[in-house]
Design a protein around this motif. Structure first.
Motif, PDB file in Angstrom:
ATOM      1  N   LEU A  79       0.845  -1.193   0.000  1.00  0.00           N
ATOM      2  CA  LEU A  79       0.000   0.000   0.000  1.00  0.00           C
ATOM      3  C   LEU A  79       0.878   1.240   0.000  1.00  0.00           C
ATOM      4  N   LEU A  80       0.640   2.122  -0.944  1.00  0.00           N
ATOM      5  CA  LEU A  80       1.315   3.416  -0.956  1.00  0.00           C
ATOM      6  C   LEU A  80       0.293   4.496  -0.647  1.00  0.00           C
ATOM      7  N   ASP A  81       0.478   5.190   0.439  1.00  0.00           N
ATOM      8  CA  ASP A  81      -0.371   6.313   0.839  1.00  0.00           C
ATOM      9  C   ASP A  81       0.377   7.574   0.431  1.00  0.00           C
ATOM     10  N   ILE A  82       0.107   8.059  -0.793  1.00  0.00           N
ATOM     11  CA  ILE A  82       0.901   9.158  -1.340  1.00  0.00           C
ATOM     12  C   ILE A  82       0.016  10.217  -1.989  1.00  0.00           C
ATOM     13  N   ASP A  83       0.576  11.417  -2.136  1.00  0.00           N
ATOM     14  CA  ASP A  83      -0.170  12.521  -2.733  1.00  0.00           C
ATOM     15  C   ASP A  83      -0.242  12.350  -4.251  1.00  0.00           C
ATOM     16  N   VAL A  84      -1.027  13.218  -4.875  1.00  0.00           N
ATOM     17  CA  VAL A  84      -1.275  13.096  -6.315  1.00  0.00           C
ATOM     18  C   VAL A  84       0.016  13.237  -7.123  1.00  0.00           C
ATOM     19  N   GLN A  85       0.881  14.179  -6.743  1.00  0.00           N
ATOM     20  CA  GLN A  85       2.143  14.344  -7.479  1.00  0.00           C
ATOM     21  C   GLN A  85       2.931  13.039  -7.528  1.00  0.00           C
ATOM     22  N   GLY A  86       3.067  12.411  -6.362  1.00  0.00           N
ATOM     23  CA  GLY A  86       3.810  11.169  -6.293  1.00  0.00           C
ATOM     24  C   GLY A  86       3.108  10.042  -7.024  1.00  0.00           C
ATOM     25  N   ALA A  87       1.779   9.997  -6.915  1.00  0.00           N
ATOM     26  CA  ALA A  87       1.006   8.943  -7.564  1.00  0.00           C
ATOM     27  C   ALA A  87       1.170   8.985  -9.077  1.00  0.00           C
ATOM     28  N   VAL A  88       1.166  10.180  -9.639  1.00  0.00           N
ATOM     29  CA  VAL A  88       1.334  10.321 -11.094  1.00  0.00           C
ATOM     30  C   VAL A  88       2.684   9.746 -11.527  1.00  0.00           C
ATOM     31  N   GLN A  89       3.721  10.000 -10.738  1.00  0.00           N
ATOM     32  CA  GLN A  89       5.049   9.452 -11.045  1.00  0.00           C
ATOM     33  C   GLN A  89       5.025   7.932 -11.050  1.00  0.00           C
ATOM     34  N   VAL A  90       4.409   7.347 -10.019  1.00  0.00           N
ATOM     35  CA  VAL A  90       4.384   5.885  -9.900  1.00  0.00           C
ATOM     36  C   VAL A  90       3.547   5.269 -11.016  1.00  0.00           C
ATOM     37  N   MET A  91       2.414   5.880 -11.353  1.00  0.00           N
ATOM     38  CA  MET A  91       1.543   5.334 -12.390  1.00  0.00           C
ATOM     39  C   MET A  91       2.242   5.328 -13.747  1.00  0.00           C
ATOM     40  N   LYS A  92       3.107   6.302 -13.976  1.00  0.00           N
ATOM     41  CA  LYS A  92       3.861   6.329 -15.237  1.00  0.00           C
ATOM     42  C   LYS A  92       4.918   5.229 -15.263  1.00  0.00           C
ATOM     43  N   LYS A  93       5.564   5.014 -14.111  1.00  0.00           N
ATOM     44  CA  LYS A  93       6.616   3.990 -14.035  1.00  0.00           C
ATOM     45  C   LYS A  93       6.035   2.588 -13.973  1.00  0.00           C
ATOM     46  N   LEU A  94       4.904   2.439 -13.270  1.00  0.00           N
ATOM     47  CA  LEU A  94       4.289   1.127 -13.043  1.00  0.00           C
ATOM     48  C   LEU A  94       2.807   1.196 -13.388  1.00  0.00           C
ATOM     49  N   PRO A  95       2.476   1.187 -14.687  1.00  0.00           N
ATOM     50  CA  PRO A  95       1.070   1.342 -15.099  1.00  0.00           C
ATOM     51  C   PRO A  95       0.163   0.221 -14.613  1.00  0.00           C
ATOM     52  N   GLU A  96       0.741  -0.906 -14.186  1.00  0.00           N
ATOM     53  CA  GLU A  96      -0.083  -2.005 -13.674  1.00  0.00           C
ATOM     54  C   GLU A  96      -0.546  -1.770 -12.242  1.00  0.00           C
ATOM     55  N   ALA A  97      -0.036  -0.726 -11.592  1.00  0.00           N
ATOM     56  CA  ALA A  97      -0.431  -0.415 -10.213  1.00  0.00           C
ATOM     57  C   ALA A  97      -1.929  -0.112 -10.149  1.00  0.00           C
ATOM     58  N   VAL A  98      -2.537  -0.447  -9.026  1.00  0.00           N
ATOM     59  CA  VAL A  98      -3.972  -0.200  -8.817  1.00  0.00           C
ATOM     60  C   VAL A  98      -4.111   1.126  -8.082  1.00  0.00           C
ATOM     61  N   SER A  99      -4.647   2.120  -8.757  1.00  0.00           N
ATOM     62  CA  SER A  99      -4.728   3.471  -8.196  1.00  0.00           C
ATOM     63  C   SER A  99      -6.131   3.773  -7.677  1.00  0.00           C
ATOM     64  N   ILE A 100      -6.177   4.343  -6.458  1.00  0.00           N
ATOM     65  CA  ILE A 100      -7.460   4.606  -5.778  1.00  0.00           C
ATOM     66  C   ILE A 100      -7.430   6.032  -5.242  1.00  0.00           C
ATOM     67  N   PHE A 101      -8.447   6.803  -5.561  1.00  0.00           N
ATOM     68  CA  PHE A 101      -8.542   8.197  -5.107  1.00  0.00           C
ATOM     69  C   PHE A 101      -9.664   8.307  -4.078  1.00  0.00           C
ATOM     70  N   ILE A 102      -9.380   8.988  -2.971  1.00  0.00           N
ATOM     71  CA  ILE A 102     -10.377   9.198  -1.910  1.00  0.00           C
ATOM     72  C   ILE A 102     -10.886  10.638  -1.972  1.00  0.00           C
TER      73      ILE A 102
END
Length: 219
Positions: free
Chosen positions: A97-120
């Motif tokens: 589980l990564l509890d991160i802000d939007v800036q960081g999440a965008v970076q991870v999603m670009k590097k690891l597009p298979e990641a499961v992203s959830i917005f609260i």
């Protein structure tokens, strides 16, 4: 199947940490990545529990060394996730589980597009403001400028919600936790009985509940 990366993001004050804490008590096999930050400790926080607290100099050294999967500067402080967190979880047979802000999440999603992203999402700007003020009072920080800055940033972050695979509204805690649990179980292929609940949280489903909460933030 271990090694799934779950990214959870939310505007400051949305209750994300509470949801993540509840989720970890209900679902086994979840490792939690403790981020690094240069901000000061708050209240009863402990180094190594909520965050790894470090100096700007050390954080910048780690950036230069390529030690971060993602990092961002938020409200004047650095936050980052160590590259080693994902491999440690996978080696332990767990999802991360990564509890991160939007800036960081965008970076991870670009590097690891298979990641499961959830917005609260908070249910409304009024509720978000109340939560921010309550938290600020509890931390003995009552800067109006900080509160207004975080409300403005929340509106900007909400614009990126559609980049996430899932989104849920944190208005009733038990319901939000149930939705979060359903998403994790379904992504693991173990979602018997909760598929419909998880599917209702997909951003491409654009549920009326999701749109209603988002509309309250329209200027």
């Amino acid at each position: 199947m271990a090694g799934i990366l779950f990214i959870i993001s939310a505007p400051s004050g949305s209750g994300k940490s509470t949801l993540v804490s509840q989720l970890r008590t209900l679902v086994e096999g979840l490792d939690f990545s403790i981020s690094y930050t240069t901000r000061a400790l708050r209240g009863s926080e402990t180094d190594g529990r909520e965050y790894h607290f470090t100096t700007r100099e050390e954080f910048e050294r780690m950036i230069g060394a390529g030690d971060f999967l993602e990092w961002a500067e938020v409200f004047g402080n650095y936050y980052g996730t160590a590259v080693s967190a994902l491999s440690h979880a996978k080696d332990a047979g767990k999802d991360l589980l990564l509890d991160i802000d939007v800036q960081g999440a965008v970076q991870v999603m670009k590097k690891l597009p298979e990641a499961v992203s959830i917005f609260i999402l908070p249910p409304s700007p009024e509720v978000l403001e109340r939560r921010l003020r309550n938290r600020s009072a509890a931390e003995h920080v009552t800067s109006e400028m900080v509160i207004q800055s975080r409300l403005a940033e929340a509106r900007n972050e909400l614009k990126q919600m559609w980049d996430y695979k899932y989104a849920l509204v944190n208005d009733v805690l038990d319901e939000a936790v149930a939705e979060l649990r359903a998403i994790v179980l379904c992504e693991r292929g173990d979602g018997d009985g909760v598929q419909a609940l998880a599917s209702s949280c997909r951003t491409d489903a654009a549920s009326p509940r999701l749109r209603a909460a988002l509309s309250t933030f329209d200027d």
